[in-house]
Design a protein around this motif. Structure first.
Motif, PDB file in Angstrom:
ATOM      1  N   LYS A  58     -47.232 -90.121  -5.689  1.00 18.80           N
ATOM      2  CA  LYS A  58     -48.702 -89.002  -5.905  1.00 18.80           C
ATOM      3  C   LYS A  58     -49.195 -88.810  -4.378  1.00 18.80           C
ATOM      4  CE  LYS A  58     -52.584 -88.963  -8.171  1.00 18.80           C
ATOM      5  NZ  LYS A  58     -52.373 -87.986  -9.295  1.00 18.80           N
ATOM      6  N   LYS A  86     -41.729 -97.962  -9.419  1.00 23.22           N
ATOM      7  CA  LYS A  86     -40.477 -96.564  -9.463  1.00 23.22           C
ATOM      8  C   LYS A  86     -41.263 -95.474 -10.333  1.00 23.22           C
ATOM      9  CE  LYS A  86     -36.170 -98.426  -8.389  1.00 23.22           C
ATOM     10  NZ  LYS A  86     -36.713 -99.687  -8.542  1.00 23.22           N
ATOM     11  N   MET A  87     -41.986 -96.305 -10.827  1.00 20.43           N
ATOM     12  CA  MET A  87     -42.967 -95.046 -11.595  1.00 20.43           C
ATOM     13  C   MET A  87     -43.420 -93.337 -11.786  1.00 20.43           C
ATOM     14  SD  MET A  87     -45.906 -96.571 -14.814  1.00 20.43           S
ATOM     15  CE  MET A  87     -45.017 -97.702 -15.266  1.00 20.43           C
ATOM     16  N   HIS A  88     -43.841 -93.192 -10.589  1.00 22.07           N
ATOM     17  CA  HIS A  88     -44.580 -92.309 -10.186  1.00 22.07           C
ATOM     18  C   HIS A  88     -43.168 -91.446 -10.071  1.00 22.07           C
ATOM     19  CE1 HIS A  88     -45.748 -88.306  -7.511  1.00 22.07           C
ATOM     20  NE2 HIS A  88     -46.444 -88.926  -8.859  1.00 22.07           N
ATOM     21  N   TYR A  89     -42.142 -91.582  -9.861  1.00 21.60           N
ATOM     22  CA  TYR A  89     -40.926 -91.004  -9.345  1.00 21.60           C
ATOM     23  C   TYR A  89     -40.498 -90.462 -10.533  1.00 21.60           C
ATOM     24  CZ  TYR A  89     -35.965 -90.059  -8.799  1.00 21.60           C
ATOM     25  OH  TYR A  89     -34.572 -89.087  -8.338  1.00 21.60           O
ATOM     26  N   ARG A  90     -39.954 -91.594 -11.693  1.00 21.46           N
ATOM     27  CA  ARG A  90     -39.989 -91.347 -13.232  1.00 21.46           C
ATOM     28  C   ARG A  90     -40.479 -90.596 -13.851  1.00 21.46           C
ATOM     29  NH1 ARG A  90     -39.230 -97.707 -15.087  1.00 21.46           N
ATOM     30  NH2 ARG A  90     -37.651 -96.585 -17.066  1.00 21.46           N
ATOM     31  N   TRP A  91     -41.356 -90.615 -14.640  1.00 22.18           N
ATOM     32  CA  TRP A  91     -42.586 -89.657 -15.295  1.00 22.18           C
ATOM     33  C   TRP A  91     -43.803 -89.148 -14.338  1.00 22.18           C
ATOM     34  CZ3 TRP A  91     -46.595 -92.356 -18.575  1.00 22.18           C
ATOM     35  CH2 TRP A  91     -46.512 -93.514 -18.286  1.00 22.18           C
ATOM     36  N   GLY A  92     -43.809 -89.561 -12.809  1.00 24.01           N
ATOM     37  CA  GLY A  92     -45.525 -88.728 -12.761  1.00 24.01           C
ATOM     38  C   GLY A  92     -45.973 -89.928 -13.064  1.00 24.01           C
ATOM     39  N   GLN A  93     -46.372 -90.859 -13.479  1.00 16.00           N
ATOM     40  CA  GLN A  93     -47.606 -91.752 -13.793  1.00 16.00           C
ATOM     41  C   GLN A  93     -47.712 -92.579 -12.409  1.00 16.00           C
ATOM     42  OE1 GLN A  93     -49.638 -92.537 -16.063  1.00 16.00           O
ATOM     43  NE2 GLN A  93     -50.708 -93.327 -14.322  1.00 16.00           N
ATOM     44  N   ASN A 133     -41.244-101.176 -11.536  1.00 20.83           N
ATOM     45  CA  ASN A 133     -42.147-100.135 -11.945  1.00 20.83           C
ATOM     46  C   ASN A 133     -44.035 -99.963 -11.963  1.00 20.83           C
ATOM     47  OD1 ASN A 133     -40.701-101.258 -15.049  1.00 20.83           O
ATOM     48  ND2 ASN A 133     -42.338-102.863 -15.471  1.00 20.83           N
ATOM     49  N   ASP A 178     -41.535 -87.068  -4.267  1.00 19.02           N
ATOM     50  CA  ASP A 178     -42.001 -87.633  -6.258  1.00 19.02           C
ATOM     51  C   ASP A 178     -41.503 -88.590  -5.783  1.00 19.02           C
ATOM     52  OD1 ASP A 178     -41.089 -85.302  -7.662  1.00 19.02           O
ATOM     53  OD2 ASP A 178     -39.431 -85.424  -7.935  1.00 19.02           O
TER      54      ASP A 178
END
Length: 351
Positions: A18, A131-138, A128, A15
């Protein structure tokens, strides 16, 4: 109700980034031109802008002025103000814009005028962007260019080597080339990678280091080290300016040193590190960043944990003093690891 969470280490690690399958691109023609590192980076940026029509460049004075190091000079004439954007002197806003662009399906490059200035946008990077991909896949599809390094008399706020700050933050990739050819190829790879890449460029190498650089578009895999030279007496594991320091010191001392250029700090090429340790049994980890808590400490710990039986001497480190970067030339020379490098290499050789 939601089914109970069944955690696995594999799923957690997957996670963080990407998924990206690297496909290496070789130059279609053999033509190459002698280029300084600064010109190779500019060439790579230009070709990335041609290839990725959704790529936006952002930074302070990067449009008409071409940036403080002139890397984007004339870009605005070719690509326009919509894609080559001057920004306010507000790193947190620039980095936040990179996040927003990625959410809207765009790519971006942020030129931090000096790597030191990233502190003003630290929250955006580590909380931001990373961590963004880990948090909500973005994912955040951005390249942060970081002009870094001392030895140019610029003092404590324009000379720091701060790659270790981000080495400890999951979600970022970190690249630090030492040659003009690698700088262009790794930069083009960074733009193809959908994950955030911090791209460190040593200011003192911009116009002092040159080499043959393919004219055509090409990529170099992120996470693969480069063997600079073979050697049997000892190994030096390094990156950035350290590659040139180690090569020069070994030549001056007459030491048959194997020198490994990491090129990428995240991910590290553990296979190449292992081969280099086993080749000589004596290892020096060299970097310009200050000694305590530097990347050399992590590499040293990993070698001791996994390759202890191959060692004929303790893993040694050589780095800058644990002080801010001084202004005065004599103090800066004392600060840098070059003041101690030959002594440490001889000590390791004689162990």
């Amino acid at each position: 109700a939601e089914p109970p969470l069944e955690p696995t280490v594999e799923a957690e690690l997957a996670d963080v980034y990407k998924e990206h399958t690297f496909v290496q691109t070789s130059p279609r023609v053999s033509a190459a031109t002698e280029k300084r590192m600064v010109d190779a980076i500019s060439d790579g940026l230009w070709q990335a802008m041609k290839k990725h029509e959704n790529l936006v460049l952002m930074g302070q004075d990067i449009a008409e002025y071409g940036g403080v190091f002139k890397i984007t000079e004339r870009f605005v004439d070719e690509f326009g103000h919509g894609r080559v954007r001057n920004t306010p002197i507000c790193e947190s806003a620039i980095l936040g814009a990179a996040v927003g662009l990625s959410i809207k399906g765009m790519k971006s490059m942020v030129e931090l005028q000096f790597a030191d200035f990233v502190t003003s946008g630290f929250n955006q990077v580590v909380n931001n962007i990373a961590k963004m991909h880990y948090r909500w896949g973005q994912h955040v599809d951005t390249v942060l260019r970081m002009p870094t390094g001392a030895g140019v008399g610029a003092g404590p706020f324009h000379s720091q080597s701060n790659e270790a700050w981000f080495f400890h933050t999951p979600g970022l990739k970190i690249v630090y080339p030492s040659t003009a050819e690698d700088a262009k190829g790794l930069l083009l790879s960074a733009f193809e990678d959908p994950n955030p890449v911090m791209f460190f460029e040593h200011k003192a190498m911009y116009r002092s280091i040159s080499g043959a650089v393919p004219d055509d578009y090409y990529t170099i895999p992120i996470g693969k080290a480069r063997l600079v030279q073979e050697g049997e007496e000892l190994s030096v594991i390094t990156y950035g300016m350290g590659v040139h320091w180690a090569t020069r010191a070994a030549s001056q001392l007459g030491i048959d040193a194997r020198i490994l250029d990491l090129r990428s700090l995240v991910p590290l090429d553990y296979e190449a590190i292992s081969e280099t340790v086993q080749a000589t049994g004596k290892v020096l980890v060299l970097h310009e960043d200050t000694l305590t808590g530097g990347i050399g400490a992590e590499i040293s710990a990993w070698i001791n944990e996994h390759l202890f039986e191959y060692l004929d001497a303790p893993v040694m480190r050589c780095a800058s003093l644990n002080t801010p970067v001084p202004f005065a030339k004599s103090l800066e020379e004392q600060f840098l690891p070059t003041a101690r490098l030959q002594t440490v290499m001889l000590e390791l050789q004689e162990y």
